[in-house]
Design an enzyme around this catalytic site. Sequence first.
Site, mmCIF file in Angstrom:
data_model
loop_
_atom_site.group_PDB
_atom_site.id
_atom_site.type_symbol
_atom_site.label_atom_id
_atom_site.label_comp_id
_atom_site.label_asym_id
_atom_site.label_seq_id
_atom_site.Cartn_x
_atom_site.Cartn_y
_atom_site.Cartn_z
ATOM 1 C CG LEU A 71 14.253 17.200 13.862
ATOM 2 C CD1 LEU A 71 12.773 16.832 13.922
ATOM 3 C CD2 LEU A 71 14.708 17.308 12.406
ATOM 4 N N GLY A 93 3.583 13.934 13.434
ATOM 5 C CA GLY A 93 2.484 13.762 14.378
ATOM 6 C C GLY A 93 2.507 14.741 15.529
ATOM 7 C CG HIS A 136 -2.777 10.267 25.781
ATOM 8 N ND1 HIS A 136 -1.719 9.942 24.961
ATOM 9 C CD2 HIS A 136 -2.242 10.893 26.867
ATOM 10 C CE1 HIS A 136 -0.596 10.348 25.518
ATOM 11 N NE2 HIS A 136 -0.881 10.939 26.663
ATOM 12 C CG ASP A 137 -7.374 5.636 21.767
ATOM 13 O OD1 ASP A 137 -8.486 5.333 22.254
ATOM 14 O OD2 ASP A 137 -7.001 5.259 20.646
ATOM 15 C CG ASN A 139 -8.126 12.745 26.383
ATOM 16 O OD1 ASN A 139 -6.934 12.455 26.388
ATOM 17 N ND2 ASN A 139 -8.807 12.912 27.503
ATOM 18 C CG ASP A 166 -3.345 6.092 19.711
ATOM 19 O OD1 ASP A 166 -3.651 7.285 19.563
ATOM 20 O OD2 ASP A 166 -2.706 5.679 20.688
#
Length: 378
Positions: A71, A93, A136-137, A139, A166
């Site tokens: 990319l 994401g 992350h989850d 948080n 998540d």
Amino acid sequence: MTGPLHGVRVLVLAGMGPVPYVSMLLADMGAHVVRVIRPPHRSARALSQTDALRDDADPVNRHVDSIAVDLKDPAGVEQVIDLARAADVFIEGYRPGVVERLGLGPEVLRKQNSRLIYVRMTGYGQTGPLAHDAGHDINYVAQTGALHAMARHGEAPRPPINLLGDYAGGGMTAAYGIACALVEARTSGEGQVIDAAMIDGVALLTAKLQGLRAAGLYSDDPGTNFLDSGAPFYDTYRCADGGYIAVGALEPDFYREFISRLGVDTSDWPEQNDRRGWNRLREVIADSVKQRPRDEWARIYEGTDSCVTPVLTFDEAAVSPHNLARNMYGTVDGVLHSAPAPRLSRTPARGPARPPLGLRSADDVAADWGHADVPVPY
């Protein structure tokens, strides 16, 4: 090919957490999901952070094809744009602004394909002061207030692995949004952009708790309520062999059935809903449960209205008679897979399978999907 989403074409920029999970949910239901990963010549560290090159032991990759595209190369970006012209759903994401810098933002792709449903999966969402922050989850669950509630009284909150942020708040909510957008597109013929933030999904999961709080039936002091380990009849207890049973005997009938099978004299026990006696009630229940091993308790309570269940490991859950009867788990090449859910009677999902081996080329996928003027499957 089977499933209610058969014919739906999904292009995914590989990522972590909810991105591969929502890919699996869609692929299980019959969608043709193609994951865009970094090419092999990129660093091993970069590959490990995008689900690895081809992890054929990971259930979330089942039924998902992969192509390698750079990319950072304009030619690679053009390949993705070309595939997006024929896609129905595009999922990314990254933090807000990253895909725009790559030249793959929603304005670019939806200009090429107005039918495209463009899904943006993040922790904090596309707007707000935290939108660009890392997390992350743990948080995201903390930000919603839900983590505060996940504690025993006087103890620190306990992270729910990464199942809540998540997967429940992120992946499942995004899959629901995609299904809604596909249904709406049947009428309008148009796609739209979905801001799928984990904090939004987790906050939504607390809806019933907000009602209980408003009614004065739920305290913000963790570990003092009926469902958060505050009630001694809704908790886990250690058995003689070190195993545990889960007790959910909330209703009076279930509670009476539960204590009647403990095999001890309960005549002087505190009343079920006498909160002043809950500490003692927890102690006498614990003393009773630790007299027998877990599987003996399982036999004692089996088939009763006591709401008592052995706490199973994953391996035990895979061979539990009830779970076996429902084919909840399957082993593929030594890896435990959970079955797709929910179960549809006429257009069932595809079952667990080994993820496709190797990489496909972008040209092969383009040939499969045809040109942008291919009729939409919905």
